[in-house]
Design a protein around this motif. Structure first.
Motif, short mmCIF file in Angstrom:
data_model
loop_
_atom_site.label_atom_id
_atom_site.label_comp_id
_atom_site.label_asym_id
_atom_site.label_seq_id
_atom_site.Cartn_x
_atom_site.Cartn_y
_atom_site.Cartn_z
N THR A 6 -56.99 79.52 35.67
CA THR A 6 -56.97 80.98 35.74
C THR A 6 -57.24 81.47 37.16
N SER A 7 -57.32 80.57 38.13
CA SER A 7 -57.53 80.93 39.54
C SER A 7 -58.66 81.94 39.72
N GLY A 8 -59.76 81.66 39.08
CA GLY A 8 -60.94 82.52 39.28
C GLY A 8 -60.94 83.77 38.45
N ALA A 9 -59.94 83.96 37.58
CA ALA A 9 -59.93 85.18 36.76
C ALA A 9 -61.03 85.12 35.71
N CYS A 10 -61.53 86.29 35.41
CA CYS A 10 -62.52 86.42 34.35
C CYS A 10 -61.75 86.63 33.04
N ILE A 11 -62.22 86.01 31.95
CA ILE A 11 -61.57 86.21 30.65
C ILE A 11 -62.35 87.27 29.87
N ILE A 12 -61.68 88.31 29.47
CA ILE A 12 -62.32 89.32 28.62
C ILE A 12 -61.72 89.18 27.22
N VAL A 13 -62.59 89.03 26.23
CA VAL A 13 -62.11 88.87 24.86
C VAL A 13 -62.32 90.20 24.14
N GLY A 14 -61.22 90.90 23.85
CA GLY A 14 -61.31 92.18 23.12
C GLY A 14 -60.76 93.32 23.93
N LEU A 20 -61.63 97.19 27.66
CA LEU A 20 -60.74 97.85 28.63
C LEU A 20 -61.53 98.43 29.79
N THR A 21 -62.70 99.02 29.48
CA THR A 21 -63.52 99.59 30.56
C THR A 21 -63.93 98.50 31.54
N ALA A 22 -64.36 97.35 31.02
CA ALA A 22 -64.76 96.26 31.91
C ALA A 22 -63.58 95.79 32.75
N PRO A 30 -59.08 89.66 39.47
CA PRO A 30 -58.18 89.27 38.37
C PRO A 30 -58.91 89.12 37.03
N VAL A 31 -58.25 89.62 36.01
CA VAL A 31 -58.80 89.57 34.65
C VAL A 31 -57.70 89.12 33.71
N SER A 149 -53.90 93.69 38.43
CA SER A 149 -54.89 92.61 38.35
C SER A 149 -55.24 92.24 36.90
N ILE A 150 -54.74 93.03 35.93
CA ILE A 150 -55.08 92.76 34.52
C ILE A 150 -53.88 92.14 33.81
N THR A 151 -54.08 90.93 33.30
CA THR A 151 -53.03 90.29 32.48
C THR A 151 -53.46 90.41 31.03
N VAL A 152 -52.69 91.18 30.26
CA VAL A 152 -53.05 91.36 28.85
C VAL A 152 -52.28 90.34 28.02
N ILE A 153 -53.01 89.57 27.22
CA ILE A 153 -52.31 88.63 26.32
C ILE A 153 -52.60 89.07 24.88
N GLU A 154 -51.61 89.66 24.27
CA GLU A 154 -51.77 90.15 22.89
C GLU A 154 -51.45 89.03 21.90
#
Ligand SMILES: Cc1cc2nc3c(=O)[nH]c(=O)nc-3n(C[C@H](O)[C@H](O)[C@H](O)COP(=O)(O)OP(=O)(O)OC[C@H]3O[C@@H](n4cnc5c(N)ncnc54)[C@H](O)[C@@H]3O)c2cc1C
Length: 509
Positions: A6-14, A20-22, A30-31, A149-154
């Motif tokens: 993920t090249s240093g991206a943070c994973i947000i679950v939800g 979304l705010t985070a 990158p997220v 910077s946000i990659t959304v994976i639905e």
């Protein structure tokens, strides 16, 4: 199983308000945001009706908001966390406005402030009348999709956290491509509440506490899990989740009756307008005595129900009920979880590299009971605090997870719903809780589709069993009084399993 760097991206679950705010506050860092359902479709945030509490009125001040919050929390709020979150409320509303949320305004262009139960001032900002959640989430969803910077994976469901030396190294998810591992050293749980774990709940069915299962199996501590707010008047129908019949309907003068027409709340101080947990307990008791319960707005003078409550009228009609000529069948439903993954004010859990925010987390803001409309606020404020904390943290090491070769079993809470609903509902007692822990244990240990929901249910049941008092939303018929000292509870999964194992021989004997 594929391991994705993920090249240093943070994973947000939800992808509710907290997630979304985070994600937006972390930009341009990158997220990768994983969400089970498409953004804006299935979350409690989208369903929210009333609005967000913030001390914005000329007669208001955050110390008054704090006083109301502490009173609702029944001695168990973390005052310093509550103080910090409530103080940040006006700035959070400003930020939402900047992001395009069209809050309702009066003729002079000022924000319209609504009044809700247990608030001493008008301080609820809302949007689209009773469609606040939808109107808040619409611009945030659009912005998240537009932010490079946000990659959304639905359609991606996080199923396990990979942890080494109490430090996050990856997130295992089921995706449309099959199971994958995201290598990361920073993950945020923002998976919402647990209403979907109950037979009758107002949260989406997918909100059954999966984030708690992720954190707990990674070794994180939980806090105050026993505190669950039940909404007293959900429309009693076959749909899931149940629709809310807002408190405002009682505020307008609707009364609670049973199938004989008897108004059973007469004699309870405050009657239908008593606090939410008092009404929920009265309805629950009456139903347990074999009655059906209805909300009756037929004789409220001058109430044009369809005009005043268009959304409620719509879903009553869809259920075959005309609220103008018929009483509305209702029942209490699991609505909001005050407890959750234990976090500090920065959203840090007890696992290095793991943060949590929104309803999945327990900051201590709500204590033993939530003040209405403080939850969207907490999601907005704490989503940002988590982002600030992540920005200020250097990972201890690169996430380099060993791919988990075990097959992933999709989680399914349906077998657990009936079991937990019996014992961990509005009124609880020790024998039922112990029997339920014994019933849940084999599911929790089986590594089947019910395993994670059973782990979450088991932790809630053990926390409820250990709290030998009644306080806030936790009501024990065998311990009806408050203890002299209010204490928060913490629990880890291994403790809950050990406690359940101790109970099993007793129950069998
Ligand atoms: C009907 C209703 C009305 C409400 N009205 C109000 C109100 O007026 N004011 C107020 O303050 N509060 C209200 N609340 C409470 C409030 O809406 C929630 O507490 C808040 O929206 C929670 O936000 P969240 O971001 O933490 O979770 P959610 O908005 O529930 O979002 C959770 C997200 O996580 C995703 N997810 C879950 N598990 C996984 C997984 N394993 N992998 C990937 N994704 C996952 C879900 O799909 C969802 O996108 C209401 C709640 C309901 C149900």
């Amino acid at each position: 199983m594929d391991v994705i760097g993920t090249s240093g991206a943070c994973i947000i679950v939800g992808g509710g308000l907290a997630g979304l705010t985070a994600a937006l506050a972390l930009a341009p860092r990158p997220v990768i945001l994983l969400t089970k359902a498409p953004l804006g479709i299935e979350s409690s945030s989208v369903l929210a009706q009333g609005g967000i509490a913030a001390s914005l009125g000329p007669d208001d001040d955050f110390s008054l908001h704090l006083a109301d919050t502490l009173k609702a929390g029944d001695g168990l709020c973390d005052e310093s966390a509550a103080r910090a979150i409530l103080k940040a409320a006006p700035a959070a509303i400003d930020e939402l406005i900047r992001r395009g949320v069209p809050f309702d305004r009066n003729g002079e262009g000022k924000l319209t402030l609504g009044l809700e139960a247990a608030h001493s001032r008008r301080r609820i900002v809302h949007a689209g009348g009773d469609s606040s959640g939808r109107e808040i989430m619409r611009p945030l969803t659009r912005r998240a999709r537009e932010t490079p910077s946000i990659t959304v994976i639905e359609g991606a469901t996080a199923r396990r956290l990979l942890v080494e030396d109490n430090t996050v190294t990856g997130v295992v998810a089921e995706s449309t491509r099959g199971p994958v591992v995201f290598a990361t050293e920073r993950a945020v749980i923002a998976t919402g509440g647990i209403g979907g774990l109950f037979q009758y709940g107002t949260n989406p069915a997918g909100s059954w506490g999966e984030g708690m299962a992720l954190a707990a199996t990674a070794g994180a501590a939980m806090a105050d899990l026993e505190f669950i707010q039940f909404h007293p008047t959900a429309l009693d129908s076959v749909s899931f989740p149940l629709k809310l019949i807002s408190e405002t309907v009682r505020g307008e003068g609707a009364i609670l009756i049973d199938e004989t027409g008897h108004r059973f709340m007469v004699g309870v101080p405050g009657a239908e307008l008593a606090p939410r947990d008092v009404v929920a307990r009265a309805v629950w008791r009456h139903m347990a005595a074999g009655h059906r319960v209805f909300l009756d707005a037929r004789d409220v003078p001058d109430l044009d129900f369809p005009r005043r409550f268009p959304a409620i009228t719509g879903f009553c009609h869809a259920a075959g009920i005309d609220p103008v000529t018929q009483p509305i069948p209702i029942r209490p439903a699991a609505h909001y979880h005050m407890g959750g993954i234990a976090v500090d004010l920065a959203g840090r859990t007890s696992v290095e590299g793991l943060w949590a925010c929104g309803e999945a987390a327990c900051t201590g803001l709500h204590g033993a009971n939530r003040l209405a409309s403080n939850s969207l606020l907490e999601a907005a404020v704490c989503g940002r605090l988590v982002a600030e904390s992540i920005k200020g943290t250097m990972p201890r090491r690169r996430g380099n997870p060993r791919a988990d070769a075990r097959a992933l079993v999709s989680a399914n809470p349906s077998a657990v719903r009936k079991i937990i609903s019996r014992a961990a509902g509005v009124l609880r007692d020790g024998d039922d809780l112990a029997a339920t822990a014994a019933e849940l244990l084999p599911f929790a240990l089986a590594e089947g589709e019910a395993s994670d929901p059973a782990l979450v249910g088991l932790m809630i049941v053990i926390a409820a069993l250990r709290r030998r008092e009644s306080r806030g939303a936790h009501a024990r018929t065998d311990f009806p009084c408050r203890a002299a000292h209010a204490r928060s509870s913490t629990l880890r999964l291994n403790e809950a399993l050990a406690a359940a194992r101790e109970i099993v021989p007793e129950t069998v004997a």
